[in-house]
Scaffold this active site. Structure first.
Site, PDB file in Angstrom:
ATOM      1  N   ASP A 176       0.816  -1.212   0.000  1.00  0.00           N
ATOM      2  CA  ASP A 176       0.000   0.000   0.000  1.00  0.00           C
ATOM      3  C   ASP A 176       0.857   1.273   0.000  1.00  0.00           C
ATOM      4  O   ASP A 176       1.870   1.348   0.712  1.00  0.00           O
ATOM      5  CB  ASP A 176      -0.832  -0.052   1.301  1.00  0.00           C
ATOM      6  CG  ASP A 176      -1.850   1.049   1.427  1.00  0.00           C
ATOM      7  OD1 ASP A 176      -2.894   0.963   0.792  1.00  0.00           O
ATOM      8  OD2 ASP A 176      -1.597   1.991   2.205  1.00  0.00           O
ATOM      9  N   GLU A 208       1.492  -0.247  -4.816  1.00  0.00           N
ATOM     10  CA  GLU A 208       0.564   0.820  -5.170  1.00  0.00           C
ATOM     11  C   GLU A 208       1.319   2.144  -5.110  1.00  0.00           C
ATOM     12  O   GLU A 208       1.743   2.583  -4.047  1.00  0.00           O
ATOM     13  CB  GLU A 208      -0.605   0.870  -4.186  1.00  0.00           C
ATOM     14  CG  GLU A 208      -1.628   1.922  -4.570  1.00  0.00           C
ATOM     15  CD  GLU A 208      -2.407   2.488  -3.384  1.00  0.00           C
ATOM     16  OE1 GLU A 208      -3.531   2.951  -3.600  1.00  0.00           O
ATOM     17  OE2 GLU A 208      -1.888   2.472  -2.258  1.00  0.00           O
TER      18      GLU A 208
HETATM   19  C1  GLC Z   1      -4.346   3.119  -0.185  1.00  0.00           C
HETATM   20  C2  GLC Z   1      -5.585   2.267  -0.052  1.00  0.00           C
HETATM   21  C3  GLC Z   1      -6.706   3.111   0.477  1.00  0.00           C
HETATM   22  C4  GLC Z   1      -6.311   3.607   1.841  1.00  0.00           C
HETATM   23  C5  GLC Z   1      -4.995   4.382   1.766  1.00  0.00           C
HETATM   24  C6  GLC Z   1      -4.415   4.598   3.118  1.00  0.00           C
HETATM   25  O1  GLC Z   1      -4.469   4.084  -1.156  1.00  0.00           O
HETATM   26  O2  GLC Z   1      -5.874   1.668  -1.287  1.00  0.00           O
HETATM   27  O3  GLC Z   1      -7.903   2.396   0.547  1.00  0.00           O
HETATM   28  O4  GLC Z   1      -7.308   4.445   2.348  1.00  0.00           O
HETATM   29  O5  GLC Z   1      -4.009   3.654   1.051  1.00  0.00           O
HETATM   30  O6  GLC Z   1      -3.896   3.399   3.621  1.00  0.00           O
END
Ligand code: GLC
Length: 532
Positions: A206, A270
Site C-alpha cells: 500500500d 501501489e
Molecule cells: C491506499 C488504499 C486506500 C487507503 C490508503 C491509506 O491508497 O488503497 O484504501 O485508504 O491507502 O492506507
C-alpha cells in the site's frame, strides 16, 4: 519478472474486499470463512470464474477508521473477520484449488491505536519516539511544513502532551512510520516473513510513494495547474519533498530482498505518479528495485478518459519502454475507484474487460466487476468512508464501490442473512451471480470466456505486445504474438459501427454475432490472423 517459471506473469488476480464478499456469521460483514466458502466460485470447479490468485484487502486487527488500512496489529486477525485458524484454513483450501493468495501490506502508516504509536506518543524520550515522524512547531506555532494529507487538510497533527507535531499522510489516526529508522524497516520485514512463513504467495504493498520523504520536511511548492473542480485539494501542491524521496527504491529493494529467502513470491506496489504525470514513473520501479520481484500497478488507463487515441498512445509507449522480463500490471478498478460500469456504461465495460484480459502481464480484477456491479447509492447520513464529502470532485467517498457482492436475487443479494454494513446495490436483481451463471450473454460469462481464452491461448497469455495502427482512430488495436501465431485485439471505443479490413478468425467477440473486422458499437473482437 516475466519469468516463465513463475506463476505470476500472465496470471489473473481477483481483489476481494473481505468486508463485502460473503458473510457467514450473520453480523452483516463479510469474513474469512465466507471467502473459504466461495473459493469454488473463483477457481478449481467446473463452472468457476477461473482466476489464478486472490488479493485480500486488509483483515488485520484495526479500529477500522479507514476500514483496515489503519492497522493496530499486523500479525493478528480482526475478530470481525474471524481467527488465525480461519486464515490458515483459507490458505490451505485456496492452495488446494491452485489459487495463490496475496495479502495487503501497509508499510507507510499504522493505526494510532498500534502499540508502537501509543508508546511513541507517551513522551519525547520514548524508545519508540523515532519510529514516527515528529517535528517542532514553527515559531508562529504553525505546523512544521505545508505538507498536505491525501485525505484533506494538513499532514501534521499537534500532540498536546509533548507539544510536537506528528506526520500523517492519510488520516490523523494513521501516523506515518519513520522509514529512515532502520528499526522500523526491520520490524516491517519481520511482518512480511511472518506471513510468508504461513504460506502466502505475495503482497500488494500500500501507498509506497511516501516511504521516503525529505528529512528536512521542506515546503512543497504550489501546483500552478491546480483546478479544484478536477483535482483533490491534496494536489494544490507539487509534492516534490513530501513523497518519492531519495531513499524510496533503496527501501523497496530491502522489502524485495525479503522474498529472496522464499520461492516464487511476488510484490505489487501501489504508487501513483505525482500529479498523475507518468513521465517514466512506473518504469522506474522496475528499473530501480532489486531483486526484480516487484512490479507497480499501472493506473494510467484507469485515470485517463475512455478514448481510443489516448489509451493507445499510452499503452503503446509504455509497452515499448518495458524490457521483456518486466511484467506490467494493468488495473481498471479497485476499492478506491468508481466501478467500471458506472464510469463507462455496460456496453463499454464489456470492451474494457476485453482490453484488461488481453493486455500483457498480470491483470487485477475487482470483485463484482465480473457481474457488472455498479456503484450503489449510499445516502450521506449513512456514509461510512471517512473521506466522504471532503472533496468537491469526489463527494460520495468510496462506499459506493465497496458494497456487498451480489450473489443472488434473494434477501440481501445472498450476501448475508442480516442487514449488511453497506447497502446492497439497487440493480442486484439484474446483476447477480446466480442469474448471470445461466445467461450466456451476461457479464459473468464474458469474463469467464476471456479468462479461459487467456489461459488456453499462449499468445494472449505470454506473447509479446506489438502495436497495430487501425485505420480509424476510434479503434484501439494491438497484437499479441508468439512464434507464428498472431492475435489481433480490436476494441471499438465508440457507440458507432466501425470497419477494419482484416483477414482472420474470430476467437471472441463481446457481441453474440460477429463478422471479422466489422465492429458494432463498442464491440471488441479477438482475432487469430490468417496468412502471417
Ligand atoms: C491506499 C488504499 C486506500 C487507503 C490508503 C491509506 O491508497 O488503497 O484504501 O485508504 O491507502 O492506507
Amino acid at each position: 519478472m516475466a519469468n516463465k517459471d513463475s506463476w505470476f506473469p500472465g496470471s489473473v488476480i481477483y481483489q476481494i474486499y473481505p468486508r463485502s464478499f460473503y458473510d457467514t456469521n450473520n453480523d452483516g460483514i463479510g469474513d474469512l470463512r465466507g471467502i473459504i466458502q466461495k473459493l469454488g466460485y473463483l477457481a478449481g470447479s467446473e463452472n468457476s470464474l477461473g482466476v489464478d490468485a486472490i488479493w485480500l484487502s486488509p483483515f488485520y486487527l484495526s479500529p477500522m477508521i479507514d476500514f483496515g488500512y489503519d492497522v493496530a496489529d499486523h500479525c493478528a486477525i480482526d475478530p470481525v473477520f474471524g481467527t488465525m485458524d480461519d486464515f490458515d484454513e483459507l490458505i490451505e483450501k485456496a492452495h488446494e484449488r491452485n489459487i495463490k493468495v496475496i495479502l495487503d501490506f501497509i508499510p507507510n502508516h499504522v493505526s494510532d491505536q498500534h502499540k508502537w504509536f501509543r508508546e511513541a506518543r507517551m513522551s519525547k524520550n520514548s524508545k519508540k519516539r523515532n519510529w514516527f515522524v515528529w517535528r517542532d512547531l514553527r515559531e508562529d506555532g504553525a505546523p512544521p511544513s505545508n505538507w498536505l494529507s491525501v485525505f484533506g487538510g494538513s499532514a501534521w497533527e499537534f500532540d498536546a502532551t509533548s507539544k510536537q507535531y506528528y506526520l500523517h499522510t492519510f488520516l490523523k489516526q494513521q501516523p506515518d512510520l519513520n522509514w529512515d529508522n532502520p528499526e522500523v524497516r526491520s520490524a516491517m520485514k519481520d511482518i512480511m516473513k511472518f506471513w510468508l512463513n504461513k504460506g502466502v504467495d505475495g503482497f500488494r504493498v500500500d501507498s509506497v510513494c511516501w516511504l521516503s520523504k525529505d528529512e528536512e520536511c521542506r515546503d512543497d511548492p504550489i501546483n500552478t495547474d491546480f483546478d479544484s473542480r478536477t483535482h483533490s485539494s491534496y494536489d494544490s501542491l507539487d509534492h516534490i519533498y513530501s513523497r518519492d524521496g531519495p531513499k524510496l527504491y533503496a527501501y523497496l529493494s530491502e522489502l524485495a530482498s525479503v522474498l529472496d529467502q522464499y520461492k516464487d513470491k511476488v510484490i505489487v506496489v501501489e504508487a501513483n505518479p505525482n500529479l498523475n504525470k507518468d513521465k517514466g514513473y512506473y518504469l522506474s520501479f522496475y528499473n530501480n528495485v532489486e531483486p526484480h520481484v516487484m512490479a507497480p500497478f499501472n493506473f494510467a488507463v484507469l485515470n485517463m478518459p475512455w478514448d481510443a487515441r489516448s489509451v493507445k498512445h499510452y499503452v503503446d509507449t509504455f509497452q515499448a519502454g518495458l524490457r521483456s522480463e518486466y511484467n506490467p500490471i494493468y488495473v481498471l478498478s479497485n476499492h478506491d475507484k468508481s466501478r467500471i460500469v458506472t464510469r463507462l456504461g455496460v456496453s463499454a465495460a464489456r470492451t474494457a474487460a476485453t482490453l484488461l484480459l488481453t493486455l500483457p502481464g498480470s491483470p487485477f480484477l475487482y470483485y463484482g466487476d465480473e457481474i457488472g456491479m455498479e456503484n450503489a447509492a449510499v445516502a450521506d447520513d449513512n456514509a461510512l468512508d471517512p473521506i466522504t464529502g471532503r472533496e468537491t470532485y469526489a463527494e460520495a467517498g468510496r462506499d459506493p464501490e465497496r458494497t456487498p457482492m451480489q450473489w443472488s436475487n434473494g434477501v440481501n443479494a445472498g450476501f448475508s442473512a442480516v442487514k449488511p454494513w453497506l447497502p446492497i446495490g439497487e440493480k442486484y436483481l439484474q446483476s447477480n451471480v446466480l442469474l448471470e451463471e445461466d445467461d450466456k450473454s451476461s457479464m459473468l460469462n464474458l469474463y469467464k470466456q476471456l479468462i479461459s481464452l487467456r489461459r488456453s491461448n499462449e499468445a494472449i497469455h505470454h506473447g509479446r505486445y506489438e502495436p497495430f495502427d487501425a485505420p480509424d482512430q476510434d479503434i484501439f488495436g494491438f497484437q499479441r504474438i508468439v512464434d507464428d501465431e498472431v492475435i489481433l485485439v480490436l476494441l471499438n471505443f465508440v457507440g458507432e459501427s466501425r470497419v477494419v479490413d482484416i483477414d482472420g478468425d474470430i476467437l471472441f467477440s463481446t457481441h453474440p454475432t460477429a463478422t471479422t473486422g466489422v465492429l458494432a458499437p463498442n464491440e471488441a473482437q479477438i482475432i487469430k490472423l490468417r496468412g502471417v
